[in-house]
Design a protein around this motif. Sequence first.
Motif, mmCIF file in Angstrom:
data_model
loop_
_atom_site.group_PDB
_atom_site.id
_atom_site.type_symbol
_atom_site.label_atom_id
_atom_site.label_comp_id
_atom_site.label_asym_id
_atom_site.label_seq_id
_atom_site.Cartn_x
_atom_site.Cartn_y
_atom_site.Cartn_z
ATOM 1 N N VAL A 31 -11.818 6.291 -6.101
ATOM 2 C CA VAL A 31 -11.181 4.978 -6.216
ATOM 3 C C VAL A 31 -11.911 4.022 -5.276
ATOM 4 N N PRO A 32 -12.317 2.854 -5.763
ATOM 5 C CA PRO A 32 -13.211 2.010 -4.960
ATOM 6 C C PRO A 32 -12.516 1.085 -3.967
ATOM 7 N N PHE A 33 -11.221 0.802 -4.169
ATOM 8 C CA PHE A 33 -10.582 -0.239 -3.367
ATOM 9 C C PHE A 33 -9.079 -0.024 -3.345
ATOM 10 N N VAL A 34 -8.509 0.116 -2.146
ATOM 11 C CA VAL A 34 -7.065 0.213 -1.954
ATOM 12 C C VAL A 34 -6.706 -0.667 -0.768
ATOM 13 N N LEU A 35 -5.828 -1.636 -0.990
ATOM 14 C CA LEU A 35 -5.447 -2.549 0.083
ATOM 15 C C LEU A 35 -4.027 -2.260 0.538
ATOM 16 N N ASP A 36 -3.892 -1.966 1.825
ATOM 17 C CA ASP A 36 -2.596 -1.696 2.445
ATOM 18 C C ASP A 36 -2.084 -2.993 3.072
ATOM 19 N N ALA A 37 -0.979 -3.510 2.547
ATOM 20 C CA ALA A 37 -0.466 -4.808 2.976
ATOM 21 C C ALA A 37 0.557 -4.662 4.090
ATOM 22 N N GLY A 38 0.605 -5.659 4.954
ATOM 23 C CA GLY A 38 1.561 -5.666 6.046
ATOM 24 C C GLY A 38 2.854 -6.357 5.664
ATOM 25 N N THR A 39 3.909 -6.034 6.417
ATOM 26 C CA THR A 39 5.200 -6.695 6.215
ATOM 27 C C THR A 39 5.843 -7.127 7.528
ATOM 28 N N ARG A 40 5.402 -6.544 8.645
ATOM 29 C CA ARG A 40 5.982 -6.855 9.952
ATOM 30 C C ARG A 40 4.897 -7.352 10.904
ATOM 31 N N SER A 41 5.291 -8.177 11.840
ATOM 32 C CA SER A 41 4.321 -8.785 12.751
ATOM 33 C C SER A 41 3.575 -7.757 13.581
ATOM 34 N N ASN A 42 4.218 -6.616 13.853
ATOM 35 C CA ASN A 42 3.622 -5.634 14.772
ATOM 36 C C ASN A 42 3.187 -4.344 14.091
#
Length: 276
Positions: A31-42
């Motif tokens: 798999v060429p691309f997986v983006l882990d997104a944030g939800t909290r400031s820390n």
Amino acid sequence: MFADTHCHLTYLAGRGIDAVSVIRELADKEVPFVLDAGTRSNDLKERIDFVNGITAAIQDSSLKEKASSMLRFAAGIWPDKDAIADRFLHVDVLREQIELFADDKRLCAIGECGFDRHWNTDDADEKGEAELFDMQLDLARELQFPVIVHSRDAFEQTLAGIKNAGGSRGVIHCYSYGIEEARAFLDEGWYISLSGSVTYAKKARMNETEELVRFIPADRLLLETDAPYLAPVPFRGKPNTPLLIEHTYRFVANIRGLSVEELAASVLQNARVLFG
């Protein structure tokens, strides 16, 4: 082959999913691309440490390299009530987290951030919600990062924030509006990302869904899992992982009259253009 432009890898364990196995299998499938997104400031350090620990434990050097090269990160603040109430503090914390990883090229976006008027129904929250969004748009412009936007029942507020920011760029993730709203975001130069939820539109709205899927220009379309949420048919209601995104690709490719390989190549190119 199938890029996943939005997921939450650290949430998988809470749904009974072995994230180590998932990341290993993603690497094995190249798999060429997986983006882990944030939800909290820390949460950025926590998420990067989590993934680094998994990749470090992979013994096979080839798999280790593939796992490391496919992963990207975004850092942002989801608009929950606590974040809205203490928005200035939370944005300061977010900035500090980003500065810790200023040299990590895997960090490539701000988000997810935006509006959720489904859960935040108190009108008193709306001004604070808009300010929290505006500050993250400003931070993204300063860092020259794209923005991953969460927008639920808040089209007008989201579009106004984007227009007011001027020069911002990014994606409306897990898109849930219609064609006219999509046109407005596209006119601002933004991307539209579809999740597994498009695979289970109600029969009465399937025509609208298909029209939307066909409407989005090829060079502005992204696909995502939002794992562990929104598993596509035939896994609806079960925990989702980036491994299941193939079903969304096949659904969208069929509607758009493309081979799944053509769609995968197009989405990957879009992800590379937007996120670098």
